[in-house]
Design a protein around this motif. Sequence first.
Motif, PDB file in Angstrom:
ATOM      1  N   ILE A   1       0.859  -1.183   0.000  1.00 31.73           N
ATOM      2  CA  ILE A   1       0.000   0.000   0.000  1.00 31.73           C
ATOM      3  C   ILE A   1       0.894   1.231   0.000  1.00 31.73           C
ATOM      4  O   ILE A   1       1.712   1.420   0.908  1.00 31.73           O
ATOM      5  N   TYR A   2       0.725   2.064  -1.011  1.00 29.48           N
ATOM      6  CA  TYR A   2       1.610   3.215  -1.199  1.00 29.48           C
ATOM      7  C   TYR A   2       0.786   4.461  -1.515  1.00 29.48           C
ATOM      8  O   TYR A   2      -0.439   4.410  -1.618  1.00 29.48           O
ATOM      9  N   ARG A   3       1.497   5.570  -1.674  1.00 31.75           N
ATOM     10  CA  ARG A   3       0.839   6.821  -2.047  1.00 31.75           C
ATOM     11  C   ARG A   3       1.656   7.510  -3.135  1.00 31.75           C
ATOM     12  O   ARG A   3       2.890   7.434  -3.153  1.00 31.75           O
ATOM     13  N   ILE A   4       0.952   8.174  -4.038  1.00 26.72           N
ATOM     14  CA  ILE A   4       1.614   8.995  -5.053  1.00 26.72           C
ATOM     15  C   ILE A   4       2.086  10.274  -4.382  1.00 26.72           C
ATOM     16  O   ILE A   4       1.322  10.936  -3.674  1.00 26.72           O
ATOM     17  N   THR A   5       3.345  10.626  -4.596  1.00 21.38           N
ATOM     18  CA  THR A   5       3.934  11.747  -3.863  1.00 21.38           C
ATOM     19  C   THR A   5       4.191  12.976  -4.724  1.00 21.38           C
ATOM     20  O   THR A   5       4.671  13.990  -4.213  1.00 21.38           O
ATOM     21  N   GLY A   6       3.898  12.923  -6.017  1.00 22.04           N
ATOM     22  CA  GLY A   6       4.149  14.086  -6.862  1.00 22.04           C
ATOM     23  C   GLY A   6       4.059  13.727  -8.331  1.00 22.04           C
ATOM     24  O   GLY A   6       3.596  12.641  -8.703  1.00 22.04           O
ATOM     25  N   PHE A   7       4.515  14.631  -9.173  1.00 21.07           N
ATOM     26  CA  PHE A   7       4.538  14.422 -10.621  1.00 21.07           C
ATOM     27  C   PHE A   7       5.857  14.942 -11.174  1.00 21.07           C
ATOM     28  O   PHE A   7       6.310  16.037 -10.814  1.00 21.07           O
ATOM     29  N   ILE A   8       6.490  14.145 -12.045  1.00 24.71           N
ATOM     30  CA  ILE A   8       7.721  14.555 -12.717  1.00 24.71           C
ATOM     31  C   ILE A   8       7.420  14.658 -14.209  1.00 24.71           C
ATOM     32  O   ILE A   8       7.063  13.654 -14.836  1.00 24.71           O
TER      33      ILE A   8
ATOM     34  N   PRO B   1       5.742   9.394  -8.876  1.00 24.67           N
ATOM     35  CA  PRO B   1       6.524   8.612  -7.906  1.00 24.67           C
ATOM     36  C   PRO B   1       5.650   8.074  -6.772  1.00 24.67           C
ATOM     37  O   PRO B   1       4.681   8.711  -6.353  1.00 24.67           O
ATOM     38  N   LEU B   2       6.018   6.889  -6.269  1.00 24.60           N
ATOM     39  CA  LEU B   2       5.355   6.288  -5.114  1.00 24.60           C
ATOM     40  C   LEU B   2       6.275   6.352  -3.900  1.00 24.60           C
ATOM     41  O   LEU B   2       7.496   6.466  -4.037  1.00 24.60           O
ATOM     42  N   ASP B   3       5.683   6.240  -2.708  1.00 24.99           N
ATOM     43  CA  ASP B   3       6.477   6.347  -1.477  1.00 24.99           C
ATOM     44  C   ASP B   3       7.048   4.997  -1.040  1.00 24.99           C
ATOM     45  O   ASP B   3       7.078   4.686   0.157  1.00 24.99           O
TER      46      ASP B   3
ATOM     47  N   ILE C   1      -1.900  15.827  -4.562  1.00 24.08           N
ATOM     48  CA  ILE C   1      -2.327  15.246  -3.293  1.00 24.08           C
ATOM     49  C   ILE C   1      -1.867  13.789  -3.260  1.00 24.08           C
ATOM     50  O   ILE C   1      -1.721  13.154  -4.309  1.00 24.08           O
ATOM     51  N   PRO C   2      -1.625  13.238  -2.073  1.00 26.37           N
ATOM     52  CA  PRO C   2      -1.074  11.877  -1.969  1.00 26.37           C
ATOM     53  C   PRO C   2      -2.130  10.798  -2.223  1.00 26.37           C
ATOM     54  O   PRO C   2      -2.655  10.185  -1.299  1.00 26.37           O
ATOM     55  N   THR C   3      -2.441  10.557  -3.482  1.00 24.80           N
ATOM     56  CA  THR C   3      -3.435   9.546  -3.846  1.00 24.80           C
ATOM     57  C   THR C   3      -2.924   8.151  -3.498  1.00 24.80           C
ATOM     58  O   THR C   3      -1.809   7.786  -3.870  1.00 24.80           O
TER      59      THR C   3
END
Length: 395
Positions: free
Chosen positions: A185-192, A207-209, A264-266
């Motif tokens: 289980i992870y969260r998206i932390t941004g966009f590159i 990116p994922l955490d 947002i951290p989806t």
Amino acid sequence: MQYIKILGVAISIAIGLMISFIGALHANSKYEADLLHVVALMMTPAHEITTDMLNQFVAAYPESRTGYIMIADLFAAKAGLSTSLGQKMEHADRDVVTDLRNQLSIRWSYHNVIKPARKNLTPSSLLQLSTDHDLILFMDIPASRLILYKRAGRMLHNIESFYASIGIKGFGKSLEGDKKTPVGIYRITGFIPGNSLHEKYGPGALPLDYPNLYDRLSQNTGDGIWIHGTEPGYVNRAPLASDGCISIANKDFKKLISYIDGSIPTPIVIDSSPEWVSNSNISYRRARLLQAIKKWSQVVGEGEQEKYLNFYDTSFFETRLNIPEKSRTILADFPLDAVLDLGKSNLFSYPGIDDLYVADLQFIDTRADTFVVRQYWIEKSGKNWKIVSQLRIPK
């Protein structure tokens, strides 16, 4: 007349039934719909497709290597050849053809077998999505499918579905450089944006955490796990083709970031053996976990150290800690006067691990600031629930 073995396997699904499923594909999957429609025509005994139709397909999708494979198969069938393309190639080229056939077979199977069987079912790991989140991603590894769900009350609705590739060595990442995709289980932390990356990532990356808290406790290493696009010259990669990331078609990636821009951290759940269950089953699982969390919250609010410490597994603390020290360990994550908002908390069962649950609990403190504490709960014998790990995470 023989059938064309475009999938490399015998498929006994009625063509009329297949076409009805094609009509139900999402609008953003036009390539996939057109591809499977062509396959349907090629699989009829009369080969109800012409070279002009296939030429039109590859003209519309010039990066579709599968399209050119189908043209070769059509000519082979019309010539009465019993062998399909790829059987007499050099080993490396044969592997490429095999990968293309596997990709096509997985797409076919998903839309004609897997997806219909899952109607009105939800992955068992998705227990509750916070009212602060409208969207969640689910990576179904066996189906090579990245699914986007939207929350409606406590229900989740599948709004998009993308064919996706994972690590070339499969799943179950544990070591840096092992070329495997993590399960968890992870969260998206941004966009590159793509213009700041190598062209193999396509329009960009989310990116994922990874590694998460559970990964770190399990001593899993590595980083740089992303969702990203595909290099020029490809529509999609083979099912196993990345360095550990999740790769989707560039058009699909652009569609995805129209929903999720990384601001947002989806959350995203990556599952190697998903269980699909009814909404009533989800409600039952959610209620059991919520009951344990509510009891814990009530006892913490009462401030009796020994009582709330009983909710924490012995593995949570270093054995040398006394009761006041244990209490300070817990309070480092949140003050006792903070108020828990369960409606704005995410709840999951951890993929691939029996009786392990994750709760991203949202609190509000006396200054009206909100924060999130991630707890890992395990259900031991009977109704004996224990917290095995806890960490304050970015909201």
